[in-house]
Design an enzyme around this catalytic site. Structure first.
Site, PDB file in Angstrom:
ATOM      1  N   ASP A   1      25.927   4.911  73.009  1.00 27.37           N
ATOM      2  CA  ASP A   1      24.998   6.285  72.503  1.00 27.37           C
ATOM      3  C   ASP A   1      25.957   7.171  72.848  1.00 27.37           C
ATOM      4  OD1 ASP A   1      23.417   8.161  72.619  1.00 27.37           O
ATOM      5  OD2 ASP A   1      21.700   7.160  73.460  1.00 27.37           O
ATOM      6  N   HIS A   2      26.396   8.016  71.880  1.00 26.31           N
ATOM      7  CA  HIS A   2      27.203   9.106  72.053  1.00 26.31           C
ATOM      8  C   HIS A   2      26.781  10.393  72.781  1.00 26.31           C
ATOM      9  CE1 HIS A   2      31.016  10.844  71.800  1.00 26.31           C
ATOM     10  NE2 HIS A   2      31.417  10.824  70.584  1.00 26.31           N
ATOM     11  N   ARG A   3      25.488  10.210  72.828  1.00 21.20           N
ATOM     12  CA  ARG A   3      24.755  11.414  73.547  1.00 21.20           C
ATOM     13  C   ARG A   3      25.000  11.288  75.193  1.00 21.20           C
ATOM     14  NH1 ARG A   3      18.649  10.381  71.924  1.00 21.20           N
ATOM     15  NH2 ARG A   3      19.377   8.217  72.377  1.00 21.20           N
TER      16      ARG A   3
END
Ligand code: CAO
Length: 531
Positions: free
Chosen positions: A503-505
């Protein structure tokens, strides 16, 4: 005073063994007369079964996946005594079993008679196509309710019923050509009624059929798109009326009917999908996804339709949610597991004596534990506000298991506290339980990170979908011998392909790369797992 009545499937046009696809009420719910109770899905249509009376649902006698026919018990309903009596009287009137169309129903008694309904004056149009049947044998219709839709050169029209009654037999089918006077159906009406009213077809002028087919009609079905404006929309009056009542912009709907005509089912499907997305009518726009085109695959060859089982439906919901809510990045690497494999081969026989199958997966689980400890942001979840990271101090690993019914992800707990043998035993137990459909909800909760190993099957790499609310997942593909350049020469090494989606967040690309490199190093030299 109240009493309990039994509510059964009413006449559903002769359809048999129809799937229950949705329960719309639960025990304890109060329902009004005509509120929908369950949704059925047959070969041709989806229909909601309404409550015969107002009351409180007591017991539901069907579940999703059951197959029902006319007369199958749906639920018991607690109703006010008066309503119960009325309902009872009505139930008595209705035969429990559908009457064959050729027989006169008992309820009709001597007072009823059967009339023939024909195509009225349709402005001299001849050989007009029947494009939709709006009723089926057994349907109760009111005077003026539309019966069939015709499509001529200039207009589409619904033929209304001359009076109220029950449809006995349909005398036309879709594709037939009719003119004034052609017999449409027979209708059972109360004997004291006389067909006085002249039928007036309801015309829809805007649905003019263009001389040439619009371009999109000539395209393959896969490219069918919604019409650009309501004026171009091809729909019968009853469908237009339904769309008006629901506040739906017809130009947004993809048609599934012949010649790109919008059917009642298309409007219903559109509204359902708009509700599911939280968008309605013409508000669809921006990031909202347009409804998928409806394709009739039978156009291209023989087909068979099979319902998805519960596991597949639930997995679909979960992976779809993760796919659209988690900004994914996938990073690939190869771990040199030559030494690991040599060690595993050495241990295999000893393990087998204890009844344990030592596969590469347990080593990967231990290496993942080490990587999660080194990079705690991978053992985390975003809190619902999206502003805080919840770091977990335990290590429970989800392991994707392929079963005949679909993919499930049981969780192996406290992997950091367990040795290889115990993990191998637990893995065998839990995957057997998964394949025997014995997993409980608890067995699948609480995972921190998931491993999806397709190594036993094959393939070189894939992009796994993060098992949200986890923030990363490791995909493992099949190890193979490759030439690796070492000390100025190529040497054969057993290389294990790894795919890490995250999850790039929560995780930056650099951390993703560090994690997968660290993991590869641990697998390449499993002695370091002891450090
Ligand atoms: N490379 C090469 N060989 C591998 C391997 C790899 N990465 N992983 C396993 N193998 C070998 C095993 O050693 C075993 O060989 P032997 O029988 O000769 O020892 C064979 O492949 C079969 O292994 P397995 O699949 O029975 O056992 P496992 O521990 O590797 O996996 C489980 C267990 C439950 C994860 C697996 O059976 C499974 O269901 N995998 C599919 C998961 C899945 O569907 N993921 C997709 C998710 S995304 O849709």
């Amino acid at each position: 005073m109240s009493k309990i009545i039994e509510v059964s499937v009413p006449d559903i046009g002769g359809a048999k063994d129809v799937d229950v696809i949705e329960l719309l009420v639960a025990p304890g719910d109060s329902v009004k007369a005509e509120s929908s109770l369950i949704t059925l899905e047959g070969d041709k249509a989806t229909m909601e079964i309404p409550s015969p009376a107002a009351g409180k649902v007591r017991d539901i006698k069907v579940k999703v996946g059951d197959k029902v026919s006319q007369g199958s018990l749906i639920l018991t309903l607690e109703v006010a005594d008066e309503a119960g009596k009325a309902e009872e009287a009505e139930q008595k009137q209705k035969p429990a079993v559908p009457q064959p169309a050729s027989e006169k129903p008992q309820s009709a008694g001597a007072a009823s008679k059967t009339i023939e309904v024909s195509v009225p004056d349709i402005g001299g149009a001849k050989d007009v196509d029947v494009i939709e049947l709006l009723v089926a044998p057994g349907d109760e219709v009111k005077a003026e309710s539309p019966l069939i839709t015709l499509e001529g050169d200039k207009a589409t029209m619904d033929i209304p019923s001359p009076q109220a009654g029950k449809v006995r037999e349909m005398k036309v089918k879709v594709g037939d050509k009719v003119s004034q006077g052609s017999l449409i159906l027979t209708l059972e009406v109360a004997g004291d009624q006389v067909a006085k009213t002249e039928q007036k077809p309801e015309l829809t002028q805007p649905t003019k059929i263009p001389e040439k087919q619009p371009e999109f009609a000539a395209q393959p079905a896969a490219e069918k798109q919604p019409a650009a404006s309501t004026a171009e929309v091809h729909a019968g009056p009853s469908v237009r009326r339904l769309a008006r009542e629901l506040g739906v912009d017809l130009s947004q709907i993809t048609a599934s009917g012949p010649k790109n005509r919008i059917l009642k089912e298309d409007v219903q499907r559109f509204v359902k999908s708009a509700l599911a997305r939280g968008t309605v009518g013409s508000a669809v726009g921006g990031l909202a996804v347009a409804p998928a085109p409806v394709i009739d695959f039978a156009e291209f060859g023989e087909i068979e339709t099979k319902p998805l089982n519960k596991i597949k439906r639930l997995t679909g919901i979960n992976v779809h949610r993760s796919w659209v809510t988690v900004p994914h990045v996938t990073q690939f690497a190869e771990a040199d597991i030559t030494e690991l494999e040599a060690f595993r081969e050495q241990q295999k026989a000893a393990a087998e004596k204890k009844g344990i199958k030592l596969t590469p997966l347990v080593f990967i689980m231990k290496a993942v534990v080490a990587a999660l400890k080194a990079f705690p942001q991978f053992n985390a979840s975003l809190d619902p506000s999206g502003e805080q990271l919840i770091l977990k101090k335990y290590v429970h690993l989800g392991v994707a298991v392929d079963t005949p019914n679909g993919l499930v992800v049981p969780v192996v707990r406290n992997v950091d506290q367990k040795g290889l043998y115990i993990l191998a035993e637990e893995l065998a137990k839990i995957s057997a339980k998964a394949r025997d459909k014995g997993l409980s909800v608890a067995d699948m909760r609480g995972g921190c990170f998931t491993i999806s190993s397709l190594g036993g099957i094959g393939g070189t790499a894939f992009t796994p979908i993060v098992n949200s609310p986890e923030v990363a997942i490791l995909g493992v593909s099949k190890a193979s011998i490759k030439p690796v350049y070492q000390n100025n020469t190529f040497v054969p090494r057993l290389m294990l392909p790894l795919s890490l989606s995250y999850d790039h967040r929560v995780i930056d690309g650099a951390d993703g790369a560090r994690f997968i490199v660290y993991l590869s190093e641990k697998l390449s030299d499993i002695r370091t797992l002891l450090l």
